[in-house]
Scaffold this motif. Structure first.
Motif, mmCIF file in Angstrom:
data_model
loop_
_atom_site.group_PDB
_atom_site.id
_atom_site.type_symbol
_atom_site.label_atom_id
_atom_site.label_comp_id
_atom_site.label_asym_id
_atom_site.label_seq_id
_atom_site.Cartn_x
_atom_site.Cartn_y
_atom_site.Cartn_z
ATOM 1 N N LYS A 99 -9.795 -2.692 -13.406
ATOM 2 C CA LYS A 99 -9.537 -2.611 -11.966
ATOM 3 C C LYS A 99 -9.126 -3.968 -11.432
ATOM 4 C CE LYS A 99 -11.331 -0.867 -7.648
ATOM 5 N NZ LYS A 99 -12.389 -0.124 -6.966
ATOM 6 N N VAL A 100 -8.115 -3.956 -10.568
ATOM 7 C CA VAL A 100 -7.692 -5.151 -9.855
ATOM 8 C C VAL A 100 -8.087 -4.926 -8.388
ATOM 9 C CG1 VAL A 100 -5.743 -6.560 -9.103
ATOM 10 C CG2 VAL A 100 -5.806 -5.665 -11.439
ATOM 11 N N PHE A 101 -8.847 -5.869 -7.852
ATOM 12 C CA PHE A 101 -9.373 -5.754 -6.502
ATOM 13 C C PHE A 101 -8.459 -6.436 -5.480
ATOM 14 C CE2 PHE A 101 -12.980 -5.190 -9.255
ATOM 15 C CZ PHE A 101 -13.739 -4.234 -8.624
ATOM 16 N N CYS A 102 -8.548 -5.962 -4.236
ATOM 17 C CA CYS A 102 -7.832 -6.584 -3.111
ATOM 18 C C CYS A 102 -8.503 -7.906 -2.760
ATOM 19 C CB CYS A 102 -7.918 -5.693 -1.863
ATOM 20 S SG CYS A 102 -7.053 -4.140 -2.005
ATOM 21 N N ASN A 103 -7.799 -8.715 -1.988
ATOM 22 C CA ASN A 103 -8.361 -9.925 -1.401
ATOM 23 C C ASN A 103 -8.606 -9.687 0.083
ATOM 24 O OD1 ASN A 103 -8.208 -11.771 -3.712
ATOM 25 N ND2 ASN A 103 -6.006 -11.431 -3.541
ATOM 26 N N LEU A 104 -9.408 -10.537 0.695
ATOM 27 C CA LEU A 104 -9.654 -10.430 2.138
ATOM 28 C C LEU A 104 -8.533 -11.052 2.949
ATOM 29 C CD1 LEU A 104 -13.470 -11.247 2.340
ATOM 30 C CD2 LEU A 104 -12.345 -9.023 2.513
ATOM 31 N N PHE A 105 -7.672 -11.801 2.318
ATOM 32 C CA PHE A 105 -6.611 -12.498 3.053
ATOM 33 C C PHE A 105 -5.246 -12.017 2.638
ATOM 34 C CE2 PHE A 105 -8.204 -14.782 -0.575
ATOM 35 C CZ PHE A 105 -7.083 -15.052 -1.317
#
Length: 105
Positions: A99-105
């Protein structure tokens, strides 16, 4: 806070190591003529990268370290290595998911 290793969109230098096996044992791939790692992105598109030996190939291991732009989509990815020998024979690894996760920015 606990320490967890996660892969995020945009991460560089993520080293993917894959072992090619035959009958559950590492295959000596030191004489291979082609080493490719295939990534299937969450949208179904294919990313194809040339792999390198981790050591000398006798351990069956190849790897690829990501560069800028490789990990460009969040979600579930698949990965598989394919090794070819001059004789035309080919071996491929087990397909794995990550899994590749999103970033907050």
């Amino acid at each position: 806070m606990t320490c967890e290793s996660q892969i995020h969109v945009g991460n560089k230098n993520v080293d993917f190591i894959i072992t090619i096996t035959e009958e559950c044992e590492p295959l000596d791939i030191s004489t291979s003529t082609s080493k490719i790692i295939y990534f299937t992105k969450p949208d179904g598109s294919l990313l194809v990268k040339t792999a390198s030996f981790v050591t000398d190939g006798t351990d069956g291991q190849v790897h690829y370290a990501t560069i800028d732009g490789d990990l460009d989509q969040p979600g579930m990815w698949k990965i598989q290595a394919a090794i070819e020998f001059g004789s035309g024979s080919m071996y491929s690894s087990v397909i794995k998911s990550f899994k590749v996760f999103c970033n907050l920015f």
